[in-house]
Design a protein around this motif. Structure first.
Motif, short mmCIF file in Angstrom:
data_model
loop_
_atom_site.label_atom_id
_atom_site.label_comp_id
_atom_site.label_asym_id
_atom_site.label_seq_id
_atom_site.Cartn_x
_atom_site.Cartn_y
_atom_site.Cartn_z
N ASN A 9 -10.47 -7.29 -97.21
CA ASN A 9 -9.97 -8.61 -96.89
C ASN A 9 -8.44 -8.59 -96.87
N PRO A 10 -7.82 -8.99 -95.75
CA PRO A 10 -6.35 -8.97 -95.69
C PRO A 10 -5.68 -9.80 -96.78
N GLN A 11 -6.39 -10.78 -97.34
CA GLN A 11 -5.80 -11.65 -98.36
C GLN A 11 -5.78 -11.00 -99.74
N THR A 12 -6.65 -10.02 -99.96
CA THR A 12 -6.75 -9.45 -101.31
C THR A 12 -6.59 -7.93 -101.35
N ARG A 13 -6.73 -7.24 -100.24
CA ARG A 13 -6.67 -5.78 -100.28
C ARG A 13 -5.28 -5.30 -100.71
N ARG A 14 -5.25 -4.13 -101.32
CA ARG A 14 -3.99 -3.60 -101.83
C ARG A 14 -3.88 -2.11 -101.52
N GLU A 15 -2.69 -1.69 -101.17
CA GLU A 15 -2.40 -0.27 -101.01
C GLU A 15 -1.97 0.27 -102.36
N VAL A 16 -2.59 1.38 -102.78
CA VAL A 16 -2.27 1.97 -104.08
C VAL A 16 -2.09 3.47 -103.93
N SER A 17 -1.44 4.08 -104.90
CA SER A 17 -1.26 5.52 -104.91
C SER A 17 -2.60 6.21 -105.13
N VAL A 18 -2.73 7.43 -104.58
CA VAL A 18 -4.00 8.16 -104.69
C VAL A 18 -4.21 8.74 -106.08
N LEU A 19 -3.23 8.63 -106.94
CA LEU A 19 -3.37 9.02 -108.33
C LEU A 19 -3.13 7.79 -109.20
N SER A 20 -4.12 7.44 -110.00
CA SER A 20 -4.00 6.27 -110.87
C SER A 20 -3.67 6.73 -112.29
N LEU A 21 -2.90 5.92 -112.99
CA LEU A 21 -2.50 6.24 -114.36
C LEU A 21 -3.28 5.39 -115.34
N GLY A 22 -3.97 6.05 -116.26
CA GLY A 22 -4.72 5.34 -117.29
C GLY A 22 -3.86 5.02 -118.49
N ILE A 294 -10.09 8.39 -105.98
CA ILE A 294 -8.81 8.20 -106.66
C ILE A 294 -8.98 8.64 -108.10
N PRO A 295 -8.41 9.79 -108.49
CA PRO A 295 -8.53 10.21 -109.88
C PRO A 295 -7.70 9.30 -110.79
N LEU A 296 -8.26 9.00 -111.94
CA LEU A 296 -7.60 8.19 -112.96
C LEU A 296 -7.25 9.11 -114.12
N VAL A 297 -5.98 9.43 -114.28
CA VAL A 297 -5.57 10.41 -115.28
C VAL A 297 -4.86 9.73 -116.45
N GLY A 298 -5.09 10.27 -117.62
CA GLY A 298 -4.34 9.85 -118.78
C GLY A 298 -3.20 10.82 -119.02
N ALA A 299 -2.27 10.44 -119.86
CA ALA A 299 -1.16 11.31 -120.22
C ALA A 299 -0.60 10.86 -121.56
#
Length: 328
Positions: A9-22, A294-299
């Motif tokens: 949905n153009p009203q809610t969709r979001r572009e995000v990085s292919v690596l997510s930070l937990g 999209i990998p979700l990595v901790g650090a």
């Protein structure tokens, strides 16, 4: 950094990085100064997708959670972080009373909980709208219709953007999506499950289900995402908490099967060929696979994060992917 779009949905969709930070342990096991340094480095590298939950991390200090969201709120205010960074949070798993062990005595997915807990998350994060809100676990006590309507109402009124589900049987996700569509409401568009290169047994029950491990992206979840391109799969614990590279982190019984040594051998061969670490190969394999993940990595340090960030630019060849995929 590379990017991917969540939602349609153009009203809610979001572009995000292919690596997510937990951010699970930020504000508890990972102190504030270190958490800020990791977050700052992630954003500096182009990272835009941070993950938390309203129960993180109650088991560390025997609370009901909220420490991670609160830290992220303070970090946002201190750095003037706005809508350019997408913060995903979750509800349903917050314990009803303080606990220092993982418990099933949790808030669940009633309409009242969804409304009240989402409001508390907005307050802690310091935002007027949650970018992405997950149902953290399923709740058999509440009719799915009630949960679907409550989540959909939040999107309709503008207090939530995208919806997601984590640790659900795939049939429940599909049923909820059908109910939402029939009611003209927003439904789940992002799925978060444990997924990595090594295959995990899914027949071992846990505290949430006697029928098996419902938090693992088994063949049913992967095939579901493959044939529903509007869905995005986010993979938590892709690096097995260090087990790929640390001798003091042995694999558990869920990996005690004939396929594990075969895949580990292939992984180390590709890592040696590329000059990358096994962790980086795993992340690259996930990001560039035929089912985009999209990998979700901790650090717990900037150095750990930097190792994961470097994986975004690691391009595996077709032969290297074939080697990894063929190992059974």
């Amino acid at each position: 950094m590379k990017y991917r779009t969540l939602g349609v949905n153009p009203q809610t969709r979001r572009e995000v990085s292919v690596l997510s930070l937990g951010a699970m342990l930020f504000g508890t096991a990972t102190d504030e100064a270190t958490s800020y340094a990791i977050l700052d480095r992630y954003v500096e590298a182009g990272g835009t997708f941070i993950d938390t939950a309203n129960n993180y991390a109650y088991w560390v200090n025997g609370t009901q959670g909220g420490e991670s969201e609160s830290l992220l709120g303070r970090w946002r205010r201190a750095n003037g972080v706005g809508e350019e960074v997408v913060i995903a949070t979750k509800l349903a798993g917050r314990p009803l009373e303080p606990s220092n062990t993982l418990t099933t005595n949790v808030e669940g997915l009633s309409a009242a909980v969804i409304r009240e807990s989402s409001a508390r998350s907005r307050e802690r994060l310091g935002v007027s709208r949650l970018d992405l809100l997950y149902a953290h676990i399923h709740d058999r006590r509440v009719p799915m219709e009630e949960t679907v309507e409550a989540f959909g109402a939040l999107v309709t009124e503008g207090s939530v953007g995208l919806l997601g589900a984590s640790n659900h049987w795939s049939w429940r996700v599909e049923r909820c999506r059908q109910l939402a569509a029939s009611a003209g409401l927003s439904g789940y568009e992002v799925l978060q499950y444990h997924h990595t290169y090594l295959r995990q047994r899914t027949d071992m029950g846990n505290r949430h289900s006697p029928d098996g491990e419902l938090g693992v992206a088994g063949g049913d979840v992967l095939d579901y995402v493959r044939h529903n391109p509007s869905l995005t799969l986010v993979a938590y614990t892709p690096l097995l908490s260090g087990a790929y590279v640390r001798d003091d982190k042995p694999l558990g019984p869920e990996h005690d099967h004939a396929g594990t040594p075969v895949r580990l051998k292939a992984l180390h061969e590709v890592a040696a060929e590329t000059g990358a670490t096994p962790n980086q190969v795993v992340l690259s394999w996930l990001i560039g696979g035929d089912i985009p993940v999209i990998p979700l990595v901790g650090a717990s340090s900037v150095a750990q994060l930097d190792e994961s960030l470097a994986a975004v630019d690691l391009e595996l060849t077709a032969d290297q992917r074939a080697c990894l995929d063929a190992a059974q």
